[in-house]
Design a protein around this motif. Structure first.
Motif, PDB file in Angstrom:
ATOM      1  N   LEU A 182       0.827  -1.200   0.000  1.00 53.10           N
ATOM      2  CA  LEU A 182       0.000   0.000   0.000  1.00 53.10           C
ATOM      3  C   LEU A 182       0.865   1.256   0.000  1.00 53.10           C
ATOM      4  N   ALA A 183       1.914   1.249   0.822  1.00 52.18           N
ATOM      5  CA  ALA A 183       2.808   2.410   0.869  1.00 52.18           C
ATOM      6  C   ALA A 183       3.459   2.642  -0.492  1.00 52.18           C
ATOM      7  N   GLN A 184       3.899   1.571  -1.142  1.00 53.82           N
ATOM      8  CA  GLN A 184       4.509   1.704  -2.475  1.00 53.82           C
ATOM      9  C   GLN A 184       3.503   2.248  -3.487  1.00 53.82           C
ATOM     10  N   LEU A 185       2.300   1.718  -3.454  1.00 55.10           N
ATOM     11  CA  LEU A 185       1.272   2.152  -4.403  1.00 55.10           C
ATOM     12  C   LEU A 185       0.887   3.617  -4.190  1.00 55.10           C
ATOM     13  N   GLU A 186       0.784   4.040  -2.926  1.00 60.32           N
ATOM     14  CA  GLU A 186       0.368   5.413  -2.631  1.00 60.32           C
ATOM     15  C   GLU A 186       1.485   6.419  -2.906  1.00 60.32           C
ATOM     16  N   ASN A 187       2.733   6.035  -2.669  1.00 60.91           N
ATOM     17  CA  ASN A 187       3.840   6.980  -2.772  1.00 60.91           C
ATOM     18  C   ASN A 187       4.506   7.004  -4.152  1.00 60.91           C
ATOM     19  N   ASN A 188       4.225   6.044  -4.992  1.00 67.74           N
ATOM     20  CA  ASN A 188       4.892   5.964  -6.288  1.00 67.74           C
ATOM     21  C   ASN A 188       3.853   5.858  -7.394  1.00 67.74           C
ATOM     22  N   PRO A 189       3.649   6.911  -8.173  1.00 65.89           N
ATOM     23  CA  PRO A 189       2.647   6.842  -9.242  1.00 65.89           C
ATOM     24  C   PRO A 189       3.094   6.003 -10.438  1.00 65.89           C
ATOM     25  N   ARG A 190       4.367   5.646 -10.499  1.00 66.68           N
ATOM     26  CA  ARG A 190       4.876   4.866 -11.633  1.00 66.68           C
ATOM     27  C   ARG A 190       5.305   3.495 -11.145  1.00 66.68           C
ATOM     28  N   VAL A 191       4.337   2.670 -10.806  1.00 60.35           N
ATOM     29  CA  VAL A 191       4.595   1.331 -10.286  1.00 60.35           C
ATOM     30  C   VAL A 191       4.679   0.350 -11.443  1.00 60.35           C
ATOM     31  N   ARG A 192       5.706  -0.499 -11.384  1.00 66.36           N
ATOM     32  CA  ARG A 192       5.847  -1.539 -12.405  1.00 66.36           C
ATOM     33  C   ARG A 192       5.617  -2.895 -11.754  1.00 66.36           C
ATOM     34  N   VAL A 193       4.975  -3.785 -12.504  1.00 65.23           N
ATOM     35  CA  VAL A 193       4.692  -5.135 -12.026  1.00 65.23           C
ATOM     36  C   VAL A 193       5.127  -6.137 -13.094  1.00 65.23           C
ATOM     37  N   GLU A 194       5.388  -7.366 -12.628  1.00 67.23           N
ATOM     38  CA  GLU A 194       5.743  -8.430 -13.560  1.00 67.23           C
ATOM     39  C   GLU A 194       4.457  -9.116 -14.008  1.00 67.23           C
ATOM     40  N   ASP A 195       4.264  -9.183 -15.300  1.00 67.94           N
ATOM     41  CA  ASP A 195       3.051  -9.773 -15.851  1.00 67.94           C
ATOM     42  C   ASP A 195       3.455 -10.717 -16.979  1.00 67.94           C
ATOM     43  N   GLY A 196       3.341 -12.028 -16.731  1.00 73.41           N
ATOM     44  CA  GLY A 196       3.686 -13.019 -17.750  1.00 73.41           C
ATOM     45  C   GLY A 196       5.163 -13.022 -18.100  1.00 73.41           C
ATOM     46  N   GLY A 197       6.026 -12.740 -17.126  1.00 75.92           N
ATOM     47  CA  GLY A 197       7.463 -12.733 -17.352  1.00 75.92           C
ATOM     48  C   GLY A 197       7.975 -11.398 -17.846  1.00 75.92           C
TER      49      GLY A 197
END
Length: 144
Positions: free
Chosen positions: A103-118
């Motif tokens: 939650l802290a990462q999501l709220e404080n960083n508008p440019r979040v990257r996630v791994e999706d299908g490698g």
């Protein structure tokens, strides 16, 4: 005012009996019990011991608990359940810590990257807001 007078009188009576050397107790012809510092004339009187307090009332024994009467198999089962509950609580605490960090990462960083299908991809603003809402809901439901 009346209460103070009664309290003071009672304190004086009690302190005077504590200071008195001997107290006598007797029952008159009408069946009334009397207490006095002087024995009655021509009547049998018992002495009252004011120096030693009465013995304390014995403490009641607590009722035996289930644990006291349980058999060894039950004790082993109880220990196993307690261990499982402790493990589940540890997992819950770890989950809560992870959710709070996310939650802290999501709220404080508008440019979040996630791994999706490698592959790594950036979350869109709508998806980020949805994940924030999901994290808050999970924390509210599962964490104290």
């Amino acid at each position: 005012m009346r209460r103070m007078i009664v309290t003071t009188s009672l304190a004086l009576v009690l302190s005077s009996t504590a200071i008195a050397g001997q107290i006598y107790k007797w029952v008159d012809a009408q069946g009334v019990t009397h207490f006095s510092e002087q024995p009655p004339q021509g009547q049998q009187a018992n002495t009252v011991n004011t120096a030693t307090p009465p013995p304390p009332a014995p403490e009641p024994k607590p009722a035996p608990t289930f644990k006291d009467i349980a058999d060894p198999q039950q004790a082993a089962a109880d220990a196993k359940v307690k261990k499982e509950v402790a493990e589940q609580e540890a997992q819950r605490l770890k989950y809560c810590e992870t959710q709070r960090n996310n939650l802290a990462q999501l709220e404080n960083n508008p440019r979040v990257r996630v791994e999706d299908g490698g592959e790594m991809r950036r979350l869109g603003e709508d998806e980020r807001q949805q994940r924030i809402a999901d994290s808050k809901k999970a924390i509210t439901e599962n964490c104290k």
